[in-house]
Design a protein around this motif. Structure first.
Motif, short mmCIF file in Angstrom:
data_model
loop_
_atom_site.label_atom_id
_atom_site.label_comp_id
_atom_site.label_asym_id
_atom_site.label_seq_id
_atom_site.Cartn_x
_atom_site.Cartn_y
_atom_site.Cartn_z
N PRO A 127 0.83 -1.21 0.00
CA PRO A 127 0.00 0.00 0.00
C PRO A 127 0.86 1.26 0.00
O PRO A 127 1.92 1.30 0.62
CB PRO A 127 -0.80 -0.11 1.31
CG PRO A 127 -0.70 -1.54 1.71
CD PRO A 127 0.61 -2.04 1.20
N ALA A 128 0.41 2.28 -0.69
CA ALA A 128 1.08 3.57 -0.61
C ALA A 128 0.83 4.18 0.75
O ALA A 128 -0.22 3.99 1.36
CB ALA A 128 0.57 4.50 -1.71
N GLY A 129 1.83 4.90 1.27
CA GLY A 129 1.65 5.52 2.57
C GLY A 129 2.98 5.77 3.24
O GLY A 129 4.05 5.55 2.67
N PRO A 130 2.92 6.23 4.48
CA PRO A 130 4.16 6.56 5.20
C PRO A 130 4.90 5.30 5.63
O PRO A 130 4.30 4.25 5.88
CB PRO A 130 3.67 7.35 6.40
CG PRO A 130 2.28 6.84 6.65
CD PRO A 130 1.72 6.53 5.29
N SER A 131 6.21 5.40 5.69
CA SER A 131 7.01 4.40 6.38
C SER A 131 6.80 4.66 7.86
O SER A 131 7.17 5.72 8.38
CB SER A 131 8.49 4.55 6.00
OG SER A 131 9.30 3.65 6.74
#
Length: 762
Positions: free
Chosen positions: A224-228
Motif C-alpha cells: 500500500p502507498a503511505g508513510p514508512s
C-alpha cells in the motif's frame, strides 16, 4: 577530497619532457630497446588460445552496458553460470553456479579486497566503477591454482584499462575521455572523466566518476502507498524504499616502462556518502576507502615475472537512512567498521621447453577488522521489577560501545605450483597444487551494558563465555586442479577437469557472538533474508570437489558462430550453512518458537554440513544475416541451470537461481549497433526452509539497446524492462526497505527504465 599529494607541475613536465632522464636512470641506450605496444608484457603461454575454463569480456563488450547500470557486478550477468544477489545500487554480490560472495575469489586490479561489513555492503566489485572497467575474466568452477585460492566457486578478475604510452617519435601524448548518463527510473545520473599524459616511457592517468540515484520503482504496486511507519517519509505503492545511492571514485595512476619491464603505481579513493539496502535492516551511511597498488611485470628469456604489493584502508558506517529512521529515535543505531587489507604477491611463468610451462608463486595477505557499535546514550538503571523490564528495552543500545569484532585478524599465506604441457597439436594438460595457511584470531568483546548483555568478565555470561574461549584458529588448506583439453581440429574443443578447492570461514562466520536478543543477531546478515545470525568458533574450512566438462563447437576464427555446453557437479564437505539456534528460554532469540516457525524471520547459527550442487550452462552465438540492407545480424544466447541441496538436512540451499535464459538479436550496420534482448526466469519453488526463504514467480523481460559511434563520439540509448513488467527478483531477498519490516514480501525488480549515455574521446 585530496587522497594523494600531487607532484608539482614542473616535476611532471620534466619527467614527461625528457625521456633521457629515465634512460640514464636505467644506464642503457634506449635505441637498442624494442618498441612495445599498449599491452607492454603478455603473460607467457604455450599457445595463444583462451586459458582453461575462462570467459572474458573485453572493453568493447563492456562499453554498451556502462550507461545502463552503475553496479560493476552487473557486467557479469551475461556470462554463463553467473547470477547476482540483490543488495545496494552499486553493491550486488555475484554468484557462480549457486555459490556466492566470499566463496568467490574476486580480484580488482590484482588486489584481493575483503568486505569489511557485517552485511557485506562493500564487496570487492563495489570499489570500481563500470566506466573504469577495461576487462573482466571469469573462471567458473574448476579454477587453475595460479588464479584461485581461499575460494570454492571460482575466480573473477576485473581490471581497469592498461596504461597507454606514446609511440616512438610521437612526443607527448594527451588523451582521454569524458562521459555522462541519465536513467529515468530512480532519476539516476552520473559522469566520468579520464585523462592521460604520456611519453614513450612514462604515463600518468587520472580517472574520476560519480553516480547517484533515488529510490527506484517496480513495475507495479507491491504494497500500500503511505508513510514508512514512524518516519517522516511517504512512499508510493511501487516505490522500493531504501534503494537510493551515491558513489564517487577517483584514481591517479603512474606507469613506467623500459624494454620488457613495466612498473605501475596507482592511488585510489572511494567515497560513498550513502547507499540504501532494501533487503537489509541497516543502510550504508559512509564508505571511505584509500588504496595503494604497486605492480612490476617483466619479460625475460625464460618467461615472465610479476610482483605486486597493495594496501586498502576502509572506513565504513551503517545506520538508518530516512526510509527507516524513526522520529522517536533520531540517533538510529550507529555501527562502525574499519578494515585494513595488505597483500604481497610474487609469481613467475617459466617456459622450460616448447612443451612445458611452469607457473610458481606465493602470496601473503594480512587483514585486520574492527567492528563496533557506539551507544546512543548513557545507561539508566531501572527501578523495581516492573521498571526493569521497561528499562531493558529503553537501555538496549545505551551504555558503552558494543564490540562485535574487536581486533579481528585473518592472515593468509599461499604457495602454488602449476604445470601446463602441450603434448601435441591436439592435447594440452594442466596440473596444479596450492597450499594455504590461514591464521584467525580476535580480541575480547562486550555488549552495550552488563545488565542486558551480561558481564564480559563473567564466563557464565554470553560475552564472558566468548572471551574465556580459545579463539585462535589455524587452517591448513590444500587445493588441487587437473585439467585436460583436446582440440581435434580448428572447429571443436573439449575440456574436462577435476578440482579440490578450500575456503576458510570469514571473521563474522567464526566470531560473531551475541545471542542476547534478536536485534543484535539480525545485524549479522549478508544474505538479505531478514534473519539473524551468530558465529561458530568450531567451524571448519569448506572443501569442494568439482568435476566439469566443456564441449565447444565454433568456426576456425571463433568469430562467426560458437556453441558451448558445460555440465558440472560439486560436492562440498563442511559446507557452511545455517541451523536454527535453540536451547534458549521463552521470549529469547533461540527459544522453541524459533526452532519450529515455518513463517517469519528466524535466528540461526553457522554450522558445517554437507552439500552438493549440479547443473549446466549452455551458450552460443550464430549469424542470421550478413551484409545487405540490414547489415550483420546475429543471435546470442545463454541458458543456465543449477540445483543445490543440503545433504544433511535434505533442505534446499539458499538463494539458488532458478532456470534462466538470456536471448538477444544483435544488428550492426555501419556506425549503428542495435540489440533486442529477452530475459526469461523460471518460478522459484525450491527454497531454503531453515531460512523461511520466499518463493517467487517466473517472468520474462524485454530490453532494447542502441548505440551510435561517430568519430570520437559514442551515444548509447536503451530501455530496460520495456513493458514495465512487475516481478519479484529471485535473488533479491526479503523486503526491508521501510517500516514496519514484516515478513512475506520479496524485493521486486526494477520497472521500466529509459537510459541514455554519451562518451567523448579526445
Amino acid at each position: 577530497m585530496k587522497f594523494v599529494k600531487k607532484p608539482s607541475a614542473l616535476a611532471v613536465a620534466a619527467a614527461l619532457g625528457w625521456p633521457g632522464l629515465w634512460h640514464a636512470a636505467f644506464a642503457q641506450d634506449a635505441a637498442n630497446a624494442p618498441v612495445m605496444g599498449e599491452v607492454v608484457v603478455k603473460a607467457a603461454r604455450i599457445d595463444d588460445k583462451e586459458p582453461f575454463v575462462a570467459s572474458r569480456i573485453d572493453a568493447a563488450g563492456i562499453v554498451p552496458y556502462r550507461a545502463a547500470s552503475s553496479d560493476s557486478a552487473r557486467l557479469l550477468e551475461r556470462l554463463p553460470g553467473v547470477s547476482l544477489y540483490g543488495a545496494g545500487g552499486v553493491s550486488s554480490l555475484p554468484a557462480i553456479h549457486g555459490l556466492a560472495d566470499d566463496r568467490i575469489r574476486i580480484k580488482v586490479d590484482g588486489m584481493d579486497l575483503i568486505s569489511s561489513c557485517a552485511n557485506h555492503m562493500n564487496p570487492p566489485l563495489s570499489y570500481i566503477d563500470p566506466t573504469n572497467v577495461g576487462s573482466v575474466t571469469l573462471f567458473a568452477g574448476i579454477t587453475p591454482v595460479s588464479v584461485g585460492g581461499d575460494s570454492i566457486a571460482g575466480t573473477i578478475q576485473v581490471n581497469s584499462a592498461a596504461p597507454v604510452f606514446a609511440r616512438a617519435g610521437e612526443g607527448l601524448l594527451l588523451t582521454g575521455q569524458a562521459g555522462a548518463f541519465y536513467r529515468s527510473n530512480g532519476d539516476g545520473r552520473g559522469a566520468n572523466v579520464s585523462a592521460t599524459l604520456a611519453n614513450e616511457m612514462l604515463s600518468v592517468t587520472y580517472t574520476g566518476s560519480t553516480a547517484q540515484a533515488n529510490n527506484y520503482s517496480a513495475g507495479g504496486n507491491f504494497k500500500p502507498a503511505g508513510p514508512s511507519v514512524g518516519t517522516s517519509e511517504w512512499l508510493a505503492g511501487n516505490e522500493v524504499g531504501s534503494s537510493q545511492y551515491k558513489s564517487q571514485n577517483q584514481s591517479l595512476a603512474f606507469a613506467l616502462r623500459y624494454a620488457e619491464h613495466l612498473l605501475e603505481l596507482t592511488f585510489g579513493y572511494q567515497h560513498i556518502p550513502y547507499q540504501g539496502f532494501p533487503n537489509e535492516r541497516m543502510d550504508m551511511t559512509l564508505n571511505d576507502s584509500h588504496q595503494v597498488n604497486f605492480r612490476y611485470l617483466g619479460q625475460y628469456t625464460w618467461g615472465s615475472l610479476e610482483a605486486r604489493a597493495y594496501h586498502n584502508d576502509t572506513r565504513h558506517k551503517m545506520n538508518f537512512l530516512d526510509d527507516k529512521l524513526t522520529l522517536a529515535s533520531p540517533a538510529g543505531m550507529p555501527m562502525d567498521t574499519e578494515g585494513k587489507t595488505t597483500g604481497v604477491v610474487l609469481k613467475a611463468d617459466i617456459r622450460a621447453s616448447d612443451r612445458d610451462l611452469f607457473r610458481v608463486g606465493g602470496e601473503y595477505q594480512k587483514y585486520h577488522l574492527d567492528d563496533w557499535w557506539p551507544a546512543i546514550g548513557p545507561y539508566v538503571p531501572p527501578m523495581g521489577m516492573g521498571m526493569a523490564m521497561a528499562g531493558m528495552s529503553m537501555n538496549m543500545m545505551n551504555g558503552s560501545t558494543f564490540w562485535n569484532i574487536n581486533d579481528g585478524k585473518r592472515d593468509r599465506f599461499d604457495v602454488f605450483g602449476e604445470w601446463e604441457a602441450r603434448w601435441s597439436g591436439q592435447w594440452l594438460s594442466q596440473l596444479g597444487l596450492r597450499s594455504s595457511t590461514v591464521w584467525m584470531d580476535t580480541g575480547d568483546v562486550q555488549g552495550y551494558n552488563p545488565v542486558d548483555y551480561g558481564n564480559p568478565a563473567n564466563p557464565n555470561s554470553i560475552p564472558g563465555a566468548f572471551n574465556a574461549a580459545d579463539r585462535s584458529r589455524t587452517d591448513h588448506n590444500l587445493d588441487l586442479t587437473a585439467l585436460l583439453r583436446f582440440t581435434p581440429d580448428a572447429r571443436q574443443t573439449y575440456e574436462a577437469g577435476f578440482a579440490r578447492k578450500t575456503r576458510s570461514p570469514n571473521l563474522y562466520e567464526r566470531y560473531a557472538w551475541s545471542t542476547n536478543n534478536t536485534m543484535t543477531m539480525t545485524m549479522i546478515n549478508w544474505f538479505g533474508d531478514g534473519n539473524g545470525y551468530v558465529g561458530n568458533l568450531d567451524l571448519k574450512p569448506e572443501i569442494a570437489n568439482t568435476i566439469s566438462a566443456t564441449a565447444s563447437w565454433h568456426d576456425a576464427a571463433r568469430e562467426q558462430w560458437g556453441f558451448n555446453v558445460t555440465p558440472y557437479y560439486t560436492f562440498i564437505q563442511d559446507y557452511i550453512d545455517a541451523r536454527r539456534c535453540s536451547g534458549g528460554a521463552m521470549m529469547t532469540p533461540c527459544d522453541r518458537n524459533n526452532v519450529t516457525a515455518t513463517t517469519g524471520f528466524v535466528n540461526l547459527q553457522f554450522v558445517n554440513q554437507s552439500a552438493h550442487l549440479y547443473g549446466a550452462d549452455i551458450s552460443g552465438y550464430f549469424p542470421l544475416l550478413q551484409g545487405g540492407a540490414l547489415g550483420n545480424v546475429k543471435v546470442t544466447g545463454v541458458v543456465s541451470y543449477v540445483r543445490g541441496k543440503n545433504l544433511d538436512t535434505d533442505d534446499n540451499l539458499y538463494h539458488i537461481m532458478p532456470l534462466n535464459a538470456k536471448l538477444a538479436l544483435v544488428q550492426r550496420s555501419g556506425s549503428w549497433t542495435n540489440t533486442l534482448e529477452g530475459v526469461f526466469v523460471d518460478a522459484k519453488t525450491r527454497v531454503s526452509e531453515v531460512r523461511n526463504e520466499l518463493e517467487t514467480s517466473g517472468y520474462g523481460l524485454l530490453n532494447l539497446r542502441s548505440s551510435y559511434e561517430w568519430k570520437q563520439l559514442r551515444v548509447d540509448v536503451g530501455v530496460e524492462n520495456l513493458f514495465n513488467r512487475f516481478y519479484d527478483s529471485p535473488l533479491g531477498g526479503a523486503y526491508l526497505g521501510q517500516r514496519p519490516m514484516v515478513y512475506g514480501t520479496a524485493v521486486p525488480g526494477m520497472g521500466r527504465s529509459i537510459y541514455a549515455g554519451m562518451n567523448l574521446r579526445f
